[in-house]
Motif scaffolding. Structure first.
Motif, PDB file in Angstrom:
ATOM      1  N   PHE A  14       0.543  -1.486  -0.021  1.00 36.63           N
ATOM      2  CA  PHE A  14      -0.371  -0.165  -0.619  1.00 36.63           C
ATOM      3  C   PHE A  14       0.779   0.842   0.397  1.00 36.63           C
ATOM      4  CE2 PHE A  14       0.273  -2.648   4.445  1.00 36.63           C
ATOM      5  CZ  PHE A  14       0.614  -0.349   5.219  1.00 36.63           C
ATOM      6  N   ASP A  15       2.156   1.106  -0.860  1.00 37.51           N
ATOM      7  CA  ASP A  15       2.584   2.405  -1.135  1.00 37.51           C
ATOM      8  C   ASP A  15       2.413   3.418  -2.026  1.00 37.51           C
ATOM      9  OD1 ASP A  15       2.807   0.603  -2.943  1.00 37.51           O
ATOM     10  OD2 ASP A  15       5.187   1.121  -3.193  1.00 37.51           O
ATOM     11  N   HIS A  16       1.196   2.797  -2.575  1.00 35.42           N
ATOM     12  CA  HIS A  16       0.400   4.018  -3.687  1.00 35.42           C
ATOM     13  C   HIS A  16       0.267   5.717  -3.044  1.00 35.42           C
ATOM     14  CE1 HIS A  16      -1.132   0.052  -3.619  1.00 35.42           C
ATOM     15  NE2 HIS A  16      -1.115   0.202  -4.911  1.00 35.42           N
ATOM     16  N   ARG A  17       0.618   6.750  -3.781  1.00 34.73           N
ATOM     17  CA  ARG A  17       0.480   7.977  -3.560  1.00 34.73           C
ATOM     18  C   ARG A  17      -0.367   8.864  -3.843  1.00 34.73           C
ATOM     19  NH1 ARG A  17       7.032   7.338  -3.960  1.00 34.73           N
ATOM     20  NH2 ARG A  17       6.655   5.415  -4.722  1.00 34.73           N
ATOM     21  N   GLY A  18       0.685   8.805  -5.620  1.00 35.63           N
ATOM     22  CA  GLY A  18      -0.378   9.288  -6.240  1.00 35.63           C
ATOM     23  C   GLY A  18      -1.876   8.905  -6.427  1.00 35.63           C
ATOM     24  N   SER A  19      -2.156   8.638  -6.862  1.00 36.78           N
ATOM     25  CA  SER A  19      -3.370   7.067  -6.981  1.00 36.78           C
ATOM     26  C   SER A  19      -4.392   7.667  -5.911  1.00 36.78           C
ATOM     27  CB  SER A  19      -3.045   5.594  -6.911  1.00 36.78           C
ATOM     28  OG  SER A  19      -2.522   4.897  -6.825  1.00 36.78           O
ATOM     29  N   PHE A  20      -3.876   7.303  -4.617  1.00 39.57           N
ATOM     30  CA  PHE A  20      -4.546   6.820  -3.480  1.00 39.57           C
ATOM     31  C   PHE A  20      -4.714   8.566  -3.364  1.00 39.57           C
ATOM     32  CE2 PHE A  20      -5.382   5.793   0.887  1.00 39.57           C
ATOM     33  CZ  PHE A  20      -5.459   3.979   0.202  1.00 39.57           C
ATOM     34  N   LYS A  21      -3.755   9.272  -3.039  1.00 39.92           N
ATOM     35  CA  LYS A  21      -4.897  11.131  -3.435  1.00 39.92           C
ATOM     36  C   LYS A  21      -5.837  11.348  -4.075  1.00 39.92           C
ATOM     37  CE  LYS A  21      -1.570  14.413  -4.548  1.00 39.92           C
ATOM     38  NZ  LYS A  21      -0.780  15.101  -5.173  1.00 39.92           N
ATOM     39  N   THR A  22      -5.121  11.285  -5.570  1.00 39.58           N
ATOM     40  CA  THR A  22      -6.890  11.064  -7.171  1.00 39.58           C
ATOM     41  C   THR A  22      -8.039  10.261  -6.309  1.00 39.58           C
ATOM     42  OG1 THR A  22      -5.385  10.307  -8.369  1.00 39.58           O
ATOM     43  CG2 THR A  22      -5.191  12.552  -8.188  1.00 39.58           C
ATOM     44  N   GLY A  23      -7.033   9.366  -6.731  1.00 39.35           N
ATOM     45  CA  GLY A  23      -8.643   8.339  -6.628  1.00 39.35           C
ATOM     46  C   GLY A  23      -9.200   7.953  -5.805  1.00 39.35           C
ATOM     47  N   MET A  24      -9.346   7.867  -4.601  1.00 40.78           N
ATOM     48  CA  MET A  24      -9.239   7.555  -3.401  1.00 40.78           C
ATOM     49  C   MET A  24      -9.948   9.262  -2.283  1.00 40.78           C
ATOM     50  SD  MET A  24     -10.340   5.134  -0.619  1.00 40.78           S
ATOM     51  CE  MET A  24      -8.946   3.940  -1.343  1.00 40.78           C
ATOM     52  N   PHE A  25      -8.971   9.908  -2.895  1.00 41.12           N
ATOM     53  CA  PHE A  25      -9.777  10.905  -2.252  1.00 41.12           C
ATOM     54  C   PHE A  25      -9.749  12.495  -3.279  1.00 41.12           C
ATOM     55  CE2 PHE A  25      -7.755   8.938   1.424  1.00 41.12           C
ATOM     56  CZ  PHE A  25      -8.443   9.558   2.089  1.00 41.12           C
ATOM     57  N   GLY A  26     -10.004  12.073  -4.524  1.00 48.74           N
ATOM     58  CA  GLY A  26     -10.278  13.060  -5.242  1.00 48.74           C
ATOM     59  C   GLY A  26      -9.573  14.504  -5.520  1.00 48.74           C
ATOM     60  N   TRP A  27      -7.708  14.216  -4.087  1.00 47.99           N
ATOM     61  CA  TRP A  27      -7.662  15.260  -4.201  1.00 47.99           C
ATOM     62  C   TRP A  27      -5.993  16.029  -5.967  1.00 47.99           C
ATOM     63  CZ3 TRP A  27      -6.359  14.404   1.260  1.00 47.99           C
ATOM     64  CH2 TRP A  27      -7.427  13.867   2.115  1.00 47.99           C
ATOM     65  N   LYS A  28      -5.782  16.439  -6.285  1.00 54.63           N
ATOM     66  CA  LYS A  28      -5.028  17.041  -7.199  1.00 54.63           C
ATOM     67  C   LYS A  28      -3.882  17.966  -6.401  1.00 54.63           C
ATOM     68  CE  LYS A  28      -7.972  15.875 -10.791  1.00 54.63           C
ATOM     69  NZ  LYS A  28      -8.848  16.607 -12.597  1.00 54.63           N
ATOM     70  N   GLY A  29      -2.835  18.476  -6.798  1.00 56.31           N
ATOM     71  CA  GLY A  29      -2.007  19.535  -6.271  1.00 56.31           C
ATOM     72  C   GLY A  29      -1.549  18.585  -5.182  1.00 56.31           C
ATOM     73  N   ALA A  30      -0.689  19.778  -4.344  1.00 58.17           N
ATOM     74  CA  ALA A  30       0.158  19.527  -3.471  1.00 58.17           C
ATOM     75  C   ALA A  30      -1.422  19.518  -2.526  1.00 58.17           C
ATOM     76  CB  ALA A  30       0.664  20.857  -3.170  1.00 58.17           C
ATOM     77  N   ILE A  31      -0.577  18.604  -0.930  1.00 59.58           N
ATOM     78  CA  ILE A  31      -1.632  19.091  -0.247  1.00 59.58           C
ATOM     79  C   ILE A  31      -1.323  18.974   1.194  1.00 59.58           C
ATOM     80  CG2 ILE A  31      -3.044  16.500  -1.148  1.00 59.58           C
ATOM     81  CD1 ILE A  31      -1.140  14.675   0.237  1.00 59.58           C
ATOM     82  N   THR A  32      -2.359  19.478   2.016  1.00 61.29           N
ATOM     83  CA  THR A  32      -2.044  20.462   3.691  1.00 61.29           C
ATOM     84  C   THR A  32      -1.626  19.162   4.270  1.00 61.29           C
ATOM     85  OG1 THR A  32      -4.533  19.447   3.640  1.00 61.29           O
ATOM     86  CG2 THR A  32      -4.075  21.990   2.735  1.00 61.29           C
ATOM     87  N   PRO A  33      -0.701  19.232   5.278  1.00 57.78           N
ATOM     88  CA  PRO A  33      -0.246  18.028   6.655  1.00 57.78           C
ATOM     89  C   PRO A  33      -2.138  17.445   6.770  1.00 57.78           C
ATOM     90  CG  PRO A  33       0.561  20.705   6.808  1.00 57.78           C
ATOM     91  CD  PRO A  33      -0.367  20.781   5.798  1.00 57.78           C
ATOM     92  N   GLU A  34      -3.252  18.632   6.842  1.00 55.21           N
ATOM     93  CA  GLU A  34      -4.458  17.540   7.644  1.00 55.21           C
ATOM     94  C   GLU A  34      -4.567  16.201   6.359  1.00 55.21           C
ATOM     95  OE1 GLU A  34      -4.021  20.938   7.646  1.00 55.21           O
ATOM     96  OE2 GLU A  34      -4.011  21.663   9.334  1.00 55.21           O
ATOM     97  N   GLN A  35      -4.528  16.892   5.275  1.00 55.46           N
ATOM     98  CA  GLN A  35      -4.763  15.795   4.086  1.00 55.46           C
ATOM     99  C   GLN A  35      -3.690  14.767   4.443  1.00 55.46           C
ATOM    100  OE1 GLN A  35      -5.003  18.880   1.206  1.00 55.46           O
ATOM    101  NE2 GLN A  35      -7.258  18.424   0.491  1.00 55.46           N
ATOM    102  N   THR A  36      -2.632  15.436   4.402  1.00 59.56           N
ATOM    103  CA  THR A  36      -1.285  13.708   4.598  1.00 59.56           C
ATOM    104  C   THR A  36      -1.738  13.476   6.198  1.00 59.56           C
ATOM    105  OG1 THR A  36       0.316  15.252   3.429  1.00 59.56           O
ATOM    106  CG2 THR A  36       1.103  13.220   5.326  1.00 59.56           C
ATOM    107  N   ALA A  37      -1.776  13.779   6.496  1.00 61.68           N
ATOM    108  CA  ALA A  37      -2.672  12.973   7.892  1.00 61.68           C
ATOM    109  C   ALA A  37      -4.093  11.984   7.687  1.00 61.68           C
ATOM    110  CB  ALA A  37      -3.191  13.508   8.679  1.00 61.68           C
ATOM    111  N   GLN A  38      -4.686  12.646   6.827  1.00 60.55           N
ATOM    112  CA  GLN A  38      -6.392  11.909   6.226  1.00 60.55           C
ATOM    113  C   GLN A  38      -5.590  10.406   5.987  1.00 60.55           C
ATOM    114  OE1 GLN A  38     -10.130  13.015   5.120  1.00 60.55           O
ATOM    115  NE2 GLN A  38      -9.176  15.690   5.024  1.00 60.55           N
ATOM    116  N   ILE A  39      -4.689  10.918   5.074  1.00 62.08           N
ATOM    117  CA  ILE A  39      -4.098   9.731   4.486  1.00 62.08           C
ATOM    118  C   ILE A  39      -4.238   8.955   4.953  1.00 62.08           C
ATOM    119  CG2 ILE A  39      -2.712   8.752   2.180  1.00 62.08           C
ATOM    120  CD1 ILE A  39      -3.699  10.908   0.745  1.00 62.08           C
ATOM    121  N   ALA A  40      -2.545   9.284   5.794  1.00 65.20           N
ATOM    122  CA  ALA A  40      -2.234   8.419   6.731  1.00 65.20           C
ATOM    123  C   ALA A  40      -2.815   7.467   7.902  1.00 65.20           C
ATOM    124  CB  ALA A  40      -1.069   9.338   7.677  1.00 65.20           C
ATOM    125  N   ALA A  41      -4.197   8.123   7.824  1.00 61.99           N
ATOM    126  CA  ALA A  41      -4.838   7.659   8.956  1.00 61.99           C
ATOM    127  C   ALA A  41      -5.737   5.972   8.158  1.00 61.99           C
ATOM    128  CB  ALA A  41      -6.326   8.573   9.353  1.00 61.99           C
TER     129      ALA A  41
END
Length: 309
Positions: A14-41
């Motif tokens: 589960f080392d997916h990064r770009g695909s996790f950010k856009t595919g799971m969360f629908g985010w594009k571009g740089a993400i905030t510390p809060e968004q990073t924490a959401q993915i980590a959780a």
């Protein structure tokens, strides 16, 4: 050749990064510390599924996780403290050309986490752009030399062989025909070219193969020239459960294929259901654990059946 890894190795990647950010969360571009924490959780849910599977009977010494530093640093540290087999990626996410995530500091980041394996994902077609292939080979050779001479981590190489347009044109655009008729031969050719460029993985992470004879050819080239302990594992490529099982059964029956790395097929649907509020976190953990255990069982049953013949 004193490198290689030939023990059973069952990755939950589960080392997916770009695909996790856009595919799971629908985010594009740089993400905030809060968004990073959401993915980590969210990745912690997968890790809890892994630990649940071990508690339910998957052998610790055969089980492994592959997770990234960006969203999984805490997981990597905990897994190491628990004595689990770990792997961490070294490549930039989402690029067609392999390059180091942390540039010239790649070694420092490997040393900081000291994973069992340092993993690279490489898109390489041996009949593709020669200059591109040379650039990638040079970087990979540098990493290979570092890992074998200066690091405790072993080398895990995930090979993707995307089709060239001319190759697909010859097959009238049929990607399934490419996967069956052309890709296996190109994979053998790629492994040979990597070896010639002094790129020496301990384990090759290979796209699913439909025919046993193609699995045998991959093992033969991976282990040629005294590379007798080099292992191969099969990856899931995000395919559905039925297709992944077919690939596991095929590879599991071939000596030299030591395991698998099946990620999205294991965790994606349970996570989507949980995030949509359709199921609980505990239910998502349990479902990820169940799927991972089943893939272990499928692969091991293929190995047992082969050894009994």
């Amino acid at each position: 050749m004193n490198h290689g890894y030939d023990k059973p190795l069952y990755f939950l990647p589960f080392d997916h990064r770009g695909s996790f950010k856009t595919g799971m969360f629908g985010w594009k571009g740089a993400i905030t510390p809060e968004q990073t924490a959401q993915i980590a959780a969210t990745k912690q849910v997968i890790y809890d599924g892994f630990k649940t599977a071990l508690a339910a009977g998957v052998h610790k010494e055969k089980a492994a996780i592959l997770v990234d530093e960006q969203f999984g640093a805490a997981i990597l540290r905990d897994a190491k403290s628990q004595g689990y087999v770990t792997a961490c990626p070294a490549e930039k996410s989402g690029q067609e050309e392999f390059d180091f995530e942390y540039g010239e500091d790649f070694a420092k980041h490997i040393e900081a986490f000291d994973p069992t394996f340092c993993k690279v994902l490489v898109r390489y077609n041996p009949q593709g752009d020669r200059a591109l292939n040379r650039r990638q080979s040079a970087r990979l050779s540098r990493l290979s030399e570092y890992l074998h001479n200066e690091s405790h981590s072993q080398f895990l190489f995930e090979l993707l062989v995307p089709p060239e347009k001319s190759q697909l044109d010859r097959l009238k655009g049929d990607k399934k025909a490419y996967d069956i008729e052309l890709r296996p031969r190109l994979m053998v050719e790629t492994i040979q070219q990597m070896q010639d460029a002094h790129v020496e993985p301990d384990v090759w992470k290979i796209e699913g193969l439909d025919r046993r004879e193609d699995c045998e050819k991959i093992v033969a080239v991976a282990r040629q020239g005294g590379r007798n302990k080099v292992g191969c594992i099969i990856l899931g490529r995000g395919e559905d459960d039925r297709k992944v099982r077919e690939w596991l059964m095929t590879a599991g029956g071939v000596p030299g294929f030591i395991g698998f790395a099946v990620g999205r097929t294991t965790f994606w649907e349970p996570l989507v259901s949980w995030r949509a509020g359709k199921t609980t976190r505990d239910a998502a953990v349990a479902e990820i654990a169940r799927r991972y255990r089943e893939f272990v069982d499928v692969f091991e049953s293929a190995r047992v059946e082969t050894s009994a013949v």
